[in-house]
Scaffold this motif. Sequence first.
Motif, short mmCIF file in Angstrom:
data_model
loop_
_atom_site.label_atom_id
_atom_site.label_comp_id
_atom_site.label_asym_id
_atom_site.label_seq_id
_atom_site.Cartn_x
_atom_site.Cartn_y
_atom_site.Cartn_z
N UNK A 5 0.86 -1.19 0.00
CA UNK A 5 0.00 0.00 0.00
C UNK A 5 0.89 1.23 0.00
N UNK A 6 0.42 2.26 -0.67
CA UNK A 6 1.16 3.52 -0.72
C UNK A 6 0.25 4.67 -0.29
N UNK A 7 0.80 5.54 0.53
CA UNK A 7 0.13 6.77 0.92
C UNK A 7 0.62 7.85 -0.04
N UNK A 8 -0.14 8.07 -1.10
CA UNK A 8 0.29 9.00 -2.15
C UNK A 8 0.37 10.44 -1.67
N UNK A 9 -0.31 10.76 -0.56
CA UNK A 9 -0.22 12.12 -0.01
C UNK A 9 1.18 12.41 0.52
N UNK A 10 1.90 11.37 0.94
CA UNK A 10 3.26 11.54 1.44
C UNK A 10 4.31 11.53 0.33
N UNK A 11 3.95 11.03 -0.84
CA UNK A 11 4.90 10.84 -1.94
C UNK A 11 5.33 12.19 -2.52
N UNK A 12 6.67 12.35 -2.64
CA UNK A 12 7.20 13.57 -3.26
C UNK A 12 7.69 13.33 -4.69
N UNK A 13 7.51 12.10 -5.18
CA UNK A 13 7.85 11.81 -6.56
C UNK A 13 9.31 11.56 -6.84
N UNK A 14 10.08 11.17 -5.84
CA UNK A 14 11.52 10.96 -6.05
C UNK A 14 11.81 9.77 -6.96
N UNK A 15 10.92 8.78 -6.99
CA UNK A 15 11.08 7.62 -7.87
C UNK A 15 11.98 6.53 -7.34
N UNK A 16 12.51 6.68 -6.12
CA UNK A 16 13.41 5.67 -5.56
C UNK A 16 12.74 4.30 -5.47
N UNK A 17 11.48 4.27 -5.10
CA UNK A 17 10.77 3.00 -4.96
C UNK A 17 10.60 2.30 -6.31
N UNK A 18 10.23 3.07 -7.32
CA UNK A 18 10.02 2.49 -8.65
C UNK A 18 11.32 1.93 -9.22
N UNK A 19 12.41 2.62 -8.98
CA UNK A 19 13.71 2.14 -9.46
C UNK A 19 14.16 0.89 -8.71
N UNK A 20 13.80 0.78 -7.45
CA UNK A 20 14.31 -0.31 -6.60
C UNK A 20 13.45 -1.56 -6.58
N UNK A 21 12.18 -1.48 -6.91
CA UNK A 21 11.27 -2.62 -6.78
C UNK A 21 11.70 -3.78 -7.67
N UNK A 22 12.12 -4.91 -7.06
CA UNK A 22 12.57 -6.04 -7.88
C UNK A 22 11.43 -6.73 -8.64
N UNK A 23 10.20 -6.56 -8.18
CA UNK A 23 9.05 -7.15 -8.87
C UNK A 23 8.56 -6.27 -10.02
N UNK A 24 9.02 -5.02 -10.04
CA UNK A 24 8.63 -4.10 -11.12
C UNK A 24 7.17 -3.68 -11.09
N UNK A 25 6.55 -3.69 -9.91
CA UNK A 25 5.14 -3.34 -9.85
C UNK A 25 4.90 -1.87 -9.53
N UNK A 26 5.95 -1.13 -9.19
CA UNK A 26 5.81 0.28 -8.85
C UNK A 26 6.29 1.14 -10.01
N UNK A 27 5.59 2.23 -10.22
CA UNK A 27 5.97 3.15 -11.28
C UNK A 27 5.51 4.55 -10.96
N UNK A 28 5.88 5.47 -11.82
CA UNK A 28 5.54 6.87 -11.63
C UNK A 28 4.37 7.22 -12.56
N UNK A 29 3.39 7.91 -12.01
CA UNK A 29 2.24 8.33 -12.79
C UNK A 29 2.47 9.72 -13.37
#
Length: 63
Positions: A5-29
């Motif tokens: 789960x992600x709390x998008x209100x806290x997200x500043x858009x750095x993209x670290x999670x999307x780059x690091x996710x080994x399953x590739x399920x996270x991305x930037x909108x």
Amino acid sequence: MFVVSIDRDKCDGCGACADACPAGILGMLDDGKADITGEAEECMGCETCVATCPNECYTVTEM
């Protein structure tokens, strides 16, 4: 099975999670924030998103 789960209100858009996710399920909108853009059931429960997010946006729970 794991649920990420992600709390998008806290997200500043750095993209670290999307780059690091080994399953590739996270991305930037188009709004510049991260979200689950792949198959959520592919989450491996590794908590890499939790560890890499500087804003503590993520929680991973086992179902």
